[in-house]
Design an enzyme around this catalytic site. Structure first.
Site, PDB file in Angstrom:
ATOM      1  N   VAL A  95      26.319  38.987 -26.612  1.00  0.00           N
ATOM      2  CA  VAL A  95      26.753  40.070 -27.488  1.00  0.00           C
ATOM      3  C   VAL A  95      27.917  40.768 -26.813  1.00  0.00           C
ATOM      4  O   VAL A  95      28.124  40.657 -25.606  1.00  0.00           O
ATOM      5  CB  VAL A  95      25.619  41.074 -27.787  1.00  0.00           C
ATOM      6  CG1 VAL A  95      24.524  40.420 -28.606  1.00  0.00           C
ATOM      7  CG2 VAL A  95      25.047  41.647 -26.499  1.00  0.00           C
ATOM      8  N   SER A  96      28.689  41.519 -27.620  1.00  0.00           N
ATOM      9  CA  SER A  96      29.915  42.114 -27.092  1.00  0.00           C
ATOM     10  C   SER A  96      29.757  43.557 -26.639  1.00  0.00           C
ATOM     11  O   SER A  96      30.584  44.056 -25.877  1.00  0.00           O
ATOM     12  CB  SER A  96      31.019  42.041 -28.155  1.00  0.00           C
ATOM     13  OG  SER A  96      31.299  40.701 -28.483  1.00  0.00           O
ATOM     14  N   GLY A  97      28.717  44.259 -27.105  1.00  0.00           N
ATOM     15  CA  GLY A  97      28.579  45.664 -26.769  1.00  0.00           C
ATOM     16  C   GLY A  97      27.167  46.043 -26.419  1.00  0.00           C
ATOM     17  O   GLY A  97      26.200  45.370 -26.808  1.00  0.00           O
TER      18      GLY A  97
END
Length: 292
Positions: A95-97
């Site tokens: 995931v990016s965040g």
């Protein structure tokens, strides 16, 4: 660095000699030979172009113990190799965040039968992924790298293509669990073209999503609505906080009383103070201009 990069000269030779050379007709278990009937100094390229991790590297030299330059003789026949073991699934989740939940991907990978899973949270601002190389290092012959969607494998087209090249060098397959590209893919041969196409499709789809999101925000703004999270400190709470600060109360105490985080209140007050200073400076400039 691939696994084959770490092999010594003899180990590389053993890998190459598992197959017959179609050019010089040297049988499996024997070094390549020249047209003069001597042991060659290098293996013919076509003999190892199908060996993952060797075909893209430098030419493979024939080790000294095979006596390059001397009269060629067939080596001992290789014993029958054991049947290839079935491949395990190695999962990779991303995931990016911090606000995103990687557990959903981990659950899906677990249900798919992954024996190891390497999850990570990494934004597009960071170039180096820490867990992805570990997932690659865990892959053995016939293993499968499993992701929930193709875009979990890379954050842009270049990263997706590089990831496909990593798998191609190792001779491993990729499994995508969901999305329009769900299925099992082999990155070797025609699969390389498919991977490039898939990477392009994934990037185009992200662009479409980004464009639709921006269009939605523009439409909402035109109607007087604003996207994003609600403000943590509304006007009423900020007014109360400023009044308490003016009476000498500390910011941590104020934050606790009105039920918000310290850092959030500090930021809100800093924003207010900067705006007030700018307004005061503007008023001063306007009044001076009017008096002249």
């Amino acid at each position: 660095m691939t696994v084959t990069d770490e092999l010594d000269e003899a180990a590389r030779a053993d890998l190459v000699e598992r197959k017959e050379c179609k050019r010089c007709r040297a049988p499996a278990g024997s070094p390549c030979r020249t047209h003069m009937g001597t042991v060659a100094t290098r293996y013919h390229t076509g003999r190892y172009e199908g060996v993952p991790g060797l075909r893209s590297g430098p030419p493979i030299r024939i080790p000294a113990d095979r006596n390059p330059g001397t009269a060629w003789a067939a080596g001992p026949e290789l014993p029958d190799q054991a049947p290839a073991r079935p491949g395990d699934r190695i999962g990779y989740a991303r995931v990016s965040g911090r606000s995103q939940d990687v557990e959903g991907q981990v659950t899906a990978l677990t249900e798919a039968g992954c024996v190891e899973i390497y999850p990570e949270t990494i934004s597009t601002r960071h170039k180096e992924r820490e867990e992805y190389p570990k997932a690659l290092a865990a892959l053995r012959a016939n293993d499968i790298l499993t992701v929930t969607r193709l875009d979990r494998l890379g954050r842009d087209m270049i990263e997706l293509i590089v990831s496909a090249q990593d798998l191609e060098q190792r001779g491993n397959r990729l499994e995508i669990l969901s999305g329009p590209l769900a299925g099992m893919y082999d990155p070797q041969g025609p699969g390389k073209i498919l991977f490039v196409m898939f990477a392009a499709f994934a990037e185009i789809e992200r662009d479409f999503i980004r464009d639709r999101t921006m269009d939605g925000l523009d439409t909402a703004a035109a109607k007087g609505k604003r996207g994003g999270r609600p403000r943590a400190v509304d006007a009423d709470r900020l007014a109360i906080a400023l009044a308490r600060r003016a009476e000498g109360e500390s910011v941590p105490s104020i934050a606790e009383r009105i039920g918000i985080g310290r850092s959030t209140l500090y930021r809100a007050m800093d924003d207010h103070d900067r705006a007030a200073s700018l307004a005061a400076a503007t008023d001063l400039t306007t009044s001076r201009s009017a008096s002249q």
